[in-house]
Design an enzyme around this catalytic site. Structure first.
Site, PDB file in Angstrom:
ATOM      1  N   TYR A  83      53.318   2.846  56.726  1.00 35.72           N
ATOM      2  CA  TYR A  83      53.568   4.256  56.427  1.00 35.72           C
ATOM      3  C   TYR A  83      54.704   4.807  57.279  1.00 35.72           C
ATOM      4  O   TYR A  83      54.796   4.500  58.474  1.00 35.72           O
ATOM      5  CB  TYR A  83      52.314   5.081  56.733  1.00 35.72           C
ATOM      6  CG  TYR A  83      51.225   4.960  55.693  1.00 35.72           C
ATOM      7  CD1 TYR A  83      51.454   5.319  54.370  1.00 35.72           C
ATOM      8  CD2 TYR A  83      49.963   4.504  56.049  1.00 35.72           C
ATOM      9  CE1 TYR A  83      50.440   5.217  53.429  1.00 35.72           C
ATOM     10  CE2 TYR A  83      48.947   4.403  55.118  1.00 35.72           C
ATOM     11  CZ  TYR A  83      49.196   4.764  53.798  1.00 35.72           C
ATOM     12  OH  TYR A  83      48.201   4.672  52.877  1.00 35.72           O
ATOM     13  N   LYS A  93      25.269   9.767  77.725  1.00 33.67           N
ATOM     14  CA  LYS A  93      25.511  10.822  76.717  1.00 33.67           C
ATOM     15  C   LYS A  93      26.426  10.281  75.611  1.00 33.67           C
ATOM     16  O   LYS A  93      27.004   9.192  75.751  1.00 33.67           O
ATOM     17  CB  LYS A  93      26.162  12.026  77.402  1.00 33.67           C
ATOM     18  CG  LYS A  93      27.514  11.732  78.049  1.00 33.67           C
ATOM     19  CD  LYS A  93      27.973  12.887  78.937  1.00 33.67           C
ATOM     20  CE  LYS A  93      29.268  12.538  79.660  1.00 33.67           C
ATOM     21  NZ  LYS A  93      29.659  13.574  80.632  1.00 33.67           N
TER      22      LYS A  93
HETATM   23  C1  LIG Z   1      29.905  12.810  81.828  1.00 26.84           C
HETATM   24  C2  LIG Z   1      29.444  13.209  83.179  1.00 26.84           C
HETATM   25  C3  LIG Z   1      29.311  12.258  84.203  1.00 26.84           C
HETATM   26  C4  LIG Z   1      29.785  10.826  84.068  1.00 26.84           C
HETATM   27  O1  LIG Z   1      31.198  10.813  84.228  1.00 26.84           O
HETATM   28  P1  LIG Z   1      32.035   9.446  84.279  1.00 26.84           P
HETATM   29  O2  LIG Z   1      33.411   9.875  84.611  1.00 26.84           O
HETATM   30  O3  LIG Z   1      31.947   8.867  82.909  1.00 26.84           O
HETATM   31  O4  LIG Z   1      31.403   8.580  85.291  1.00 26.84           O
HETATM   32  C5  LIG Z   1      28.751  12.671  85.409  1.00 26.84           C
HETATM   33  N1  LIG Z   1      28.371  13.956  85.604  1.00 26.84           N
HETATM   34  C6  LIG Z   1      28.519  14.899  84.650  1.00 26.84           C
HETATM   35  C7  LIG Z   1      28.109  16.306  84.943  1.00 26.84           C
HETATM   36  C8  LIG Z   1      29.070  14.573  83.419  1.00 26.84           C
HETATM   37  O5  LIG Z   1      29.233  15.516  82.487  1.00 26.84           O
END
Ligand SMILES: *Cc1c(COP(=O)(O)O)cnc(C)c1O
Length: 378
Positions: free
Chosen positions: A269, A36
């Site tokens: 800055y 994702k």
């Molecule tokens: C993002 C997500 C994962 C992966 O999580 P990680 O901590 O990056 O391994 C797995 N399951 C769900 C439902 C998620 O939203």
């Protein structure tokens, strides 16, 4: 073409290595590789193509949104794709069903959407519906409450539609080694699933990366590795190398110039940093406009490749949009030298996990925040 201002190398061998690490940690389990948010900022096309050779027949890719699923479909035409957020509207449900996506049903309204959809389409060949029923076991984000679970499960089973049903939940605290909630969630998951008629043969999925590396009893049938694929640690306070993971993204830029700053003068800055003695201060061509965290404080390390060696230099002064500044005392660097902000190069590693701790965040966020100004290559 002009030289890249800042660039990120994506090591596809490291990506495959990390997927195999996930498999070794959870042997015999199906893998749902989470890509994702543009594969955690790594580029979803690059990542999906790189993983295809090591994705097995029953494995899947997972994305958060339907848009991401449709984009991924162009790249990975044959792999199963799970939409973690599931549909929000009738139109989205139609797209999910026609696209053949696996999807998460986490709320009662989605069951209603499906009910309506099936009514409108009665008499047609029933579609294959691959539904992951998400159960709230304590995260209190997405997931059916126990009051709705039984009803919805029984209704779904009564439809006898072709396709897979998966029972899933998600940990809130798996990144901490001993948190009581992670134990409670496992118990609740087991109890809730036990209360569902004919659920024995239905695959279960509970663990993301943290569960994969630290809760073997929670692996169940399908594991969902995300961050570990990219080589960062899912556990707070450790680096990915602790789990034999390899960094996938290496973020680089160049030293633009070196200023000889006088003792007592400030840098950058807000004049937050003062040189205690005459100090060569290196200006590096990367900043928060590239996704380097503005909150990284003075002292956060970078690696500089100068005179055939690798040197660690600390940030000195605030990160700005296009540049950051480092203390070069004792480092024979000159303009044009390459700088590594995180990842690995020249036989050295600078874990994103380490930078994240300095910046008060997690590697997930560092990766996702890299901007389009950074040129990606693999
Ligand atoms: C993002 C997500 C994962 C992966 O999580 P990680 O901590 O990056 O391994 C797995 N399951 C769900 C439902 C998620 O939203």
């Amino acid at each position: 073409m002009a030289e890249a201002h800042s660039w990120a190398h994506i090591d596809t061998d490291a990506l495959r290595h990390n997927l195999e690490r996930a498999r070794l940690s959870a042997p015999g389990r199906r893998v749902c590789a989470v890509i994702k948010a543009n594969a955690y900022g790594h580029g979803v096309h690059t990542v999906a193509r790189a993983l295809q050779p090591v994705i097995q027949a029953d494995d899947l890719f997972a994305v958060a949104t339907l848009d991401e699923a449709l984009t991924l479909r162009h790249t990975a035409s044959t792999e199963a794709i799970l939409v973690l957020r599931g549909p929000l509207t009738e139109d989205e449900l139609a797209l999910v069903v026609h696209g053949g996506f696996h999807w998460v049903m986490h709320s009662r309204y989605q069951a209603e959407l499906l009910k309506n959809w099936l009514q409108i389409h009665t008499g047609r060949v029933p579609p294959t519906l691959n539904i992951w029923l998400k159960i709230n076991t304590g995260m209190n984000r997405l997931g059916l409450p126990s009051e709705d679970l039984h009803d919805i499960w029984c209704w779904l089973q009564s439809l006898k539609l072709p396709g897979e049903r998966v029972l899933m939940s998600h940990f809130a605290t798996a990144d901490e080694h001993e948190h009581v909630l992670a134990h409670q969630q496992q118990t609740r998951f087991a109890e809730l699933v036990k209360g569902l008629p004919d659920a024995e043969r239905c695959p279960r999925s509970l663990s993301a990366s943290a569960g994969i590396v630290s809760w073997p009893q929670a692996h169940h049938d399908i594991v969902r590795p995300g961050i570990m694929l990219y080589g960062a640690s899912p556990m707070a306070d450790t680096d990915g190398s602790h789990y034999n993971l390899k960094p996938v993204m290496s973020l680089k830029a160049r030293l633009l110039t070196i200023n000889q700053v006088k003792a007592g003068d400030s840098v950058g800055y807000g004049a937050t940093y003062h040189c205690e003695e005459d100090t060569p201060v290196g200006v590096i061509g990367i900043g928060y406009g590239d996704g380097y965290p503005r909150h990284a404080p003075s002292g956060t390390p970078v690696l500089i490749h100068a005179h055939g060696k690798v040197w660690e230099a600390p940030l000195a002064g605030r990160v700005s949009m296009d540049m950051l500044t480092v203390d070069l005392r004792g480092i024979p660097a000159s303009h044009g030298d390459e700088v590594l902000l995180w990842g690995q190069s020249w036989g050295s590693e600078l874990p994103a996990d380490r930078i994240a701790r300095y910046a008060g965040t997690i590697a997930y966020e560092l990766f996702c925040q890299v901007t389009s100004r950074v040129r990606f290559y693999s």
